[in-house]
Design a protein around this motif. Structure first.
Motif, mmCIF file in Angstrom:
data_model
loop_
_atom_site.group_PDB
_atom_site.id
_atom_site.type_symbol
_atom_site.label_atom_id
_atom_site.label_comp_id
_atom_site.label_asym_id
_atom_site.label_seq_id
_atom_site.Cartn_x
_atom_site.Cartn_y
_atom_site.Cartn_z
ATOM 1 N N PRO A 98 0.815 -1.219 0.000
ATOM 2 C CA PRO A 98 0.000 0.000 0.000
ATOM 3 C C PRO A 98 0.849 1.270 0.000
ATOM 4 O O PRO A 98 0.460 2.267 -0.596
ATOM 5 N N GLY B 41 -10.572 5.493 -2.100
ATOM 6 C CA GLY B 41 -10.384 4.267 -1.327
ATOM 7 C C GLY B 41 -8.919 3.871 -1.261
ATOM 8 O O GLY B 41 -8.433 3.413 -0.224
ATOM 9 N N MET B 42 -8.187 4.062 -2.365
ATOM 10 C CA MET B 42 -6.760 3.732 -2.356
ATOM 11 C C MET B 42 -5.967 4.752 -1.544
ATOM 12 O O MET B 42 -5.047 4.389 -0.798
ATOM 13 N N GLY C 62 -7.169 3.835 2.077
ATOM 14 C CA GLY C 62 -7.134 2.423 2.450
ATOM 15 C C GLY C 62 -5.899 1.685 1.945
ATOM 16 O O GLY C 62 -5.551 0.633 2.459
ATOM 17 N N GLY C 63 -5.258 2.227 0.907
ATOM 18 C CA GLY C 63 -3.991 1.683 0.447
ATOM 19 C C GLY C 63 -4.047 0.591 -0.609
ATOM 20 O O GLY C 63 -3.008 0.122 -1.061
ATOM 21 N N TYR C 64 -5.253 0.175 -1.005
ATOM 22 C CA TYR C 64 -5.353 -0.922 -1.974
ATOM 23 C C TYR C 64 -6.483 -0.668 -2.964
ATOM 24 O O TYR C 64 -7.306 0.226 -2.779
ATOM 25 N N CYS C 65 -6.541 -1.534 -4.005
ATOM 26 C CA CYS C 65 -7.748 -1.734 -4.795
ATOM 27 C C CYS C 65 -8.052 -3.238 -4.671
ATOM 28 O O CYS C 65 -7.276 -3.954 -4.038
ATOM 29 N N PRO C 66 -9.146 -3.745 -5.219
ATOM 30 C CA PRO C 66 -9.483 -5.162 -4.959
ATOM 31 C C PRO C 66 -8.367 -6.161 -5.295
ATOM 32 O O PRO C 66 -8.039 -7.030 -4.477
ATOM 33 N N GLY C 67 -7.771 -6.065 -6.468
ATOM 34 C CA GLY C 67 -6.745 -7.034 -6.868
ATOM 35 C C GLY C 67 -5.486 -6.931 -6.022
ATOM 36 O O GLY C 67 -4.919 -7.952 -5.598
ATOM 37 N N PHE D 294 -9.089 -4.274 4.749
ATOM 38 C CA PHE D 294 -9.588 -3.608 3.539
ATOM 39 C C PHE D 294 -10.635 -4.483 2.861
ATOM 40 O O PHE D 294 -11.681 -3.994 2.417
#
Lengths: 197, 172
Positions: free
Chosen positions: A32, A95-96, A99-104, A120
Motif C-alpha cells: 500500500p 479508497g486507495m 485504504g492503500g489498496y484496490c481489490p486485486g 480492507f
C-alpha cells in the motif's frame, strides 16, 4: 478464427491468475505504501506498469485480430455508464488514498503477509452490502450516462484502432519521460528493502 | 535469526510487459480480461444468503450473484485464487513475504486498520457502481480501448491524487 476458446478450463484461468499475481507482486503492487506513493507523485510504478500493460495487450490484440487469429467481436467490451464509472472510479481513487489498496492488490497484500489487506477486504464486503441495502436509492447513479454498447475510443472518435494505440504509446512515453523528474526529487521510488521494517 | 534481505522489485517496464502479455493471453483464451472485484461481490452475496437468506433472496442486486454451484464455481474465483497463489509464491521466492500491518511511520496500527476498512467500504461501493475495479474495468477495458474504462481511469487517478494530498500523513 480459433480464438477465443469456447469453453476455457478453470485450470487455465487459475494459471492466468497465478501469472497475474506473480507480476503484481514482483512489481511491488502489493504494497500500500508503494501504491499510495503513486498518488503522491513520488513513485510512478503504478502508472508505468498499467500503461505498459494496456499498450502491450491492446497492440497484441489488434495484431491478432488483423491476422485472423482472434474474433474481435467476441471480446468482452463493457457498455459504458459514463457517470456511474466516473463516480465509481473516483471512489476507488479515494479508497486507495486512505485504504492503500484496490481489490486485486488487496489479494496480493493479504497473501504477502499484510494484515491491513484483510481489513480492507472486510470493508469491501461492507461497501457491497451498503450498495445492496440501498440499491433503490443508487439506481439513478448506477445507470447514469449510459453510452453505446461496446463503445471504444475508436468507435467514439471514428478513428482507426491503431491510431488510438499510437496515441496511448505517445502518452505512455511521455509518462515514462516526465516521471523521472518527479522520481529524482524527494524520497524517490520505494524499494523492497524500504518495506522490511 | 535475521531474515534474508528481500530481493528488489522488477523494473516497471518488465512487469508491464509481463502483465500485458498475461492480459493478452486472457483475452485470447477466454474472451475477457482479468479482474478481482467480481469475486468479492459474489462472495458478499453468498455470505449474505447464509446470514440473512430471506433478505438476500428479495434483494434485486445480490440475487443476481448467487450461483447454483456456489461462489467458488465461477471463473473469477479461480482467477483470484491464482492471484493469491502467484503472490505468495513470488514473495516467498524473493524473500519479500513479511507478516505485518503496513503503515506510515507516524500512524498507529489501530488507525491504519480503521482507515483500511474505511477505504475498503468506499472501494466496494465504487467498484459496484463502476461495474468493475482497477483490473476488471481499468486494465482489461483499457486493453480493448473501452471508452468507459478510460473515463474510470481518469476519475480514479484525479480523485486519488487530490485526496492523497490530505491523507499523506497516514503514509509518511
Amino acid at each position: 478464427m480459433t480464438f477465443p476458446l469456447e469453453h476455457p478450463s478453470l485450470w487455465l484461468i487459475l494459471g492466468l491468475g497465478i501469472l497475474f499475481g506473480v507480476f503484481l507482486e514482483a512489481g511491488g503492487l502489493g504494497s500500500p505504501r508503494k501504491l499510495v506513493a503513486q498518488l503522491n507523485m513520488r513513485d510512478w510504478t503504478v502508472f508505468k506498469v498499467m500503461f505498459t500493460a494496456i499498450v502491450v495487450a491492446a497492440g497484441a490484440l489488434l495484431v491478432s485480430e488483423q491476422v485472423g487469429l482472434l474474433a474481435g467481436a467476441q471480446l468482452k467490451v463493457q457498455t459504458p455508464f459514463y457517470w456511474a464509472m466516473a463516480a465509481g472510479g473516483a471512489l476507488l481513487g479515494i479508497g486507495m488514498a486512505v485504504g492503500g489498496y484496490c481489490p486485486g492488490t488487496a489479494v496480493v497484500g493479504l497473501l504477502t503477509g499484510r494484515l491491513d489487506a484483510l481489513f480492507f477486504i472486510v470493508g469491501m464486503v461492507g461497501g457491497v452490502l451498503i450498495f445492496a441495502n440501498y440499491c433503490d436509492a443508487f439506481q439513478g447513479l448506477f445507470f447514469a450516462g449510459m453510452g453505446n454498447e461496446r463503445e471504444t475510443l475508436a468507435s467514439l472518435s471514428s478513428l482507426p484502432g491503431w491510431l488510438i494505440l499510437l496515441g496511448l504509446v505517445a502518452l505512455a512515453w511521455a509518462g515514462f519521460h516526465f516521471s523521472a523528474q518527479f522520481e529524482s526529487r524527494g524520497d524517490g521510488v520505494i524499494e523492497a528493502k524500504n518495506l522490511t521494517d | 535469526m535475521t531474515k534474508p534481505t528481500p530481493r528488489n522489485f522488477l523494473s516497471p517496464l518488465i512487469v508491464g510487459f509481463g502483465l500485458g502479455g498475461t492480459l493478452y493471453l486472457s483475452f485470447l483464451l477466454t474472451g475477457h480480461g482479468l479482474g478481482a472485484y467480481g469475486f468479492f461481490r459474489d462472495l458478499t452475496a453468498s455470505m449474505a444468503s447464509w446470514v440473512k437468506p430471506f433478505w438476500t433472496a428479495e434483494n434485486t442486486f445480490l440475487l443476481t450473484f448467487l450461483y447454483e454451484d456456489g461462489p467458488l464455481s465461477t471463473w473469477i474465483a479461480w482467477e483470484v485464487a491464482g492471484i493469491g497463489v502467484g503472490a505468495l509464491a513470488g514473495s516467498l521466492a524473493a524473500h519479500r513475504f513479511r507478516f505485518k500491518i503496513e503503515r506510515g511511520p507516524r500512524t498507529s496500527s489501530a488507525t491504519r486498520l480503521v482507515f483500511a476498512v474505511f477505504g475498503g467500504v468506499l472501494t466496494g461501493l465504487g467498484a459496484t457502481l463502476a461495474r468493475g475495479c482497477t483490473s476488471g474495468l481499468g486494465l482489461s477495458g483499457g486493453a480493448v480501448l473501452s471508452a468507459g474504462a478510460f473515463v474510470f481511469l481518469v476519475a480514479f487517478f484525479l480523485a486519488g491524487v487530490l485526496v492523497s494530498t490530505f491523507s499523506k500523513r497516514l503514509w509518511r
